[in-house]
Design an enzyme around this catalytic site. Structure first.
Site, short mmCIF file in Angstrom:
data_model
loop_
_atom_site.label_atom_id
_atom_site.label_comp_id
_atom_site.label_asym_id
_atom_site.label_seq_id
_atom_site.Cartn_x
_atom_site.Cartn_y
_atom_site.Cartn_z
N GLU A 38 95.18 31.97 11.29
CA GLU A 38 94.88 31.87 12.72
C GLU A 38 93.81 30.80 12.92
O GLU A 38 92.64 31.00 12.64
CB GLU A 38 94.37 33.21 13.27
CG GLU A 38 94.27 33.18 14.80
CD GLU A 38 92.99 33.74 15.37
OE1 GLU A 38 92.88 33.80 16.60
OE2 GLU A 38 92.08 34.11 14.59
N ASP A 67 93.31 36.51 9.91
CA ASP A 67 92.57 36.48 11.17
C ASP A 67 91.33 35.58 11.06
O ASP A 67 90.66 35.57 10.02
CB ASP A 67 92.12 37.92 11.50
CG ASP A 67 91.33 38.02 12.79
OD1 ASP A 67 91.94 37.83 13.86
OD2 ASP A 67 90.11 38.27 12.73
#
Ligand code: AAO
Length: 442
Positions: A209, A181
């Protein structure tokens, strides 16, 4: 080329993920499932509490450590890898609080994991930091706090060691991959360093990401040495050709020539848990048009596709329903609609898209293409039934094929020259998908 398909079972409990692996994902041959962050997070009903870590104990809204380990084992037993959403760019915001497992924290202090000096901070004050507010400035993006979340100094050896040990812990439990993330907010070399410090012999599948915005300082390619990367522009570019009528015919050759990152590094999706609350071109709320997009996603030869599986929401902050998924109470379960295409992709294998045709005399709403001699799809994006004419070239070998998008209820004959033997009706916003792995046995 990636032949697998994975699915994000957003906010599902560990127990429900395990059941879904056994009942659906395994039998349909999904390669993996992405699960919500399994570690301790702040208390609250909103879905995004999961993105505010308090500790790396595997205790979360999705369930206990024990339930987590059981899920990973059961998914693995039916051939489905578990990919964990790993939140290590930052910790929880705020001056004080208690996590769902009872861990107490104060401002930038998460004893025993991290103390204030483990975070990026103002020169004169380790209790505060700048905020991410200039995406054209690399330092600002990677050293300031994202939406007020204390930003870990991922270049620090102590922080790297702590993260590597969390990742090792996950691998020990049998996890096969990570979604990192907010990778964009971590220096790529630092990210590579903590990944290289894992001691496990398992080599995980890792994707980062990174949302590459026009003219922004952080580029997807900075991460290619360490991970695959989320290609957010796939949804924007392809989606815009699906949202407006008459543009399906432009969908041949999706890939680098469209300005997208190399296929082998790209994780593709129609929408994700953020964009379905933001600027996704289409989501489950758009009905059959969204199905058309997902069918294209899964049949394209570009990227490693991830299906989004959602719950219904009106309020974008709303957390998951308090019931088991796919029973009709607040869960959408999009992925259940396209199960047949997972095996289709496996048959299509390394074959690139070939024989791309616009079928409706230039109107541009109905296309078909093959993936070598192994798989064929025809997609009708129009509001009317389309008749796929007898004689349409499929490249498939002669035989009777099931339409895998129709729960194998209808069959289609292909003649000796690889052409459709009869006129076939394709409903509005519908498709037929045939492949060598789903031929009718006599
Ligand atoms: C919550 C509250 C906040 C509060 C905070 C702290 O909502 O009000 O300040 O707590 O108390 C999730 C939620 C957040 C939530 C957070 C923590 O979304 O609302 O904050 O949990 O609980 C950027 C990042 C990207 C990030 C995305 C949301 O680069 O990494 O923002 N995604 C991940 C997760 C996400 C999570 C976090 C990170 C944090 O997937 O769920 O947040 O763990 C541009 C930039 C992007 C930027 C977006 C959105 O994107 O380029 O970098 O993403 O804007 O700000 C086109 C453009 C593209 C543009 C995009 C969207 O595609 O090409 O450049 O449009 O506008």
């Amino acid at each position: 080329m990636r032949i697998g398909t994975f699915v994000h079972l957003f906010e599902w409990s560990h127990g429900d993920v395990a059941i879904e692996c056994e009942a659906f994902l395994g039998p349909k041959k999904f390669s993996a499932v992405q699960v919500s962050p399994p570690n301790e997070h702040i208390v609250g009903d909103e879905w995004w509490t999961r993105y505010q870590p308090v500790s790396y104990a595997l205790e979360s809204r999705s369930g206990s450590h024990e339930a987590f380990v059981d899920m990973v084992k059961r998914c693995k037993a039916v051939g489905v890898d578990v990919i964990v959403d790993v939140v290590v760019n930052h910790m929880a915001a705020g001056s004080e609080g208690v996590g769902v497992n009872g861990t107490h924290y104060t401002n930038r202090n998460f004893d025993p994991l991290y103390s204030p000096d483990d975070f990026h901070h103002s020169e004169s004050d380790n209790q505060s930091n700048c905020q991410v507010n200039d995406y054209n400035d690399l330092e600002n993006v990677q050293k300031c706090d994202l939406v007020g979340l204390p930003d870990l100094d991922t270049s620090s050896p102590k922080v790297q060691k702590t993260i590597a040990s969390y990742l090792d812990n996950l691998l020990e439990a049998g996890v096969a991959g990570f979604r990192l993330d907010a990778s964009k907010h971590q220096e790529s070399e630092a990210l590579g360093q903590y990944l290289s410090q894992m001691s496990s012999t398992t080599v995980p599948y890792v994707f980062c990401e990174v949302i590459e915005g026009d003219e922004e300082a952080v580029k997807a390619e900075m991460y290619f040495d360490y991970c695959d990367v989320t290609e957010f522009n796939f949804a924007q570019e392809v989606g815009s050709n699906i949202v407006s009528p008459g543009k399906m015919k432009f969908l041949s050759g999706v890939g680098s020539s469209w300005g997208l990152i190399p296929s082998d590094s790209a994780v593709t999706f129609t929408d994700n848990h953020d964009t379905q609350r933001g600027n996704a071109p289409l989501t489950y709320k758009d009905g059959p048009l969204y199905d058309v997009f997902n069918i294209f996603l899964l049949t394209s030869d570009y990227g490693y596709p991830k299906l989004m599986s959602s719950y219904e929401f009106d309020d974008p902050d709303q957390g998951p329903p308090d019931s088991s998924p796919c029973d009709g109470h607040g869960w959408v379960c999009e992925h259940r609609r396209y199960g047949g295409l997972v095996a289709w992709r496996i048959s299509a294998g390394e074959n690139e898209v070939s024989n791309f045709q616009s079928l409706d005399d230039g109107e541009g709403d109905v296309i078909c293409f093959s993936r070598g001699n192994a798989a064929f799809v025809a997609i009708n994006r129009s509001e009317d039934t389309f008749v796929l004419k007898c004689g349409t070239e499929t490249n498939l070998r002669a035989g009777t094929y099931y339409n895998v998008l129709d729960d194998n209820e209808s069959t289609i004959d292909i003649d000796e020259s690889g052409k459709v033997s009869n006129d076939i009706e394709i409903g509005a916003m519908g498709a037929v998908a045939l492949h060598l792995g789903a031929m009718h046995e006599y």
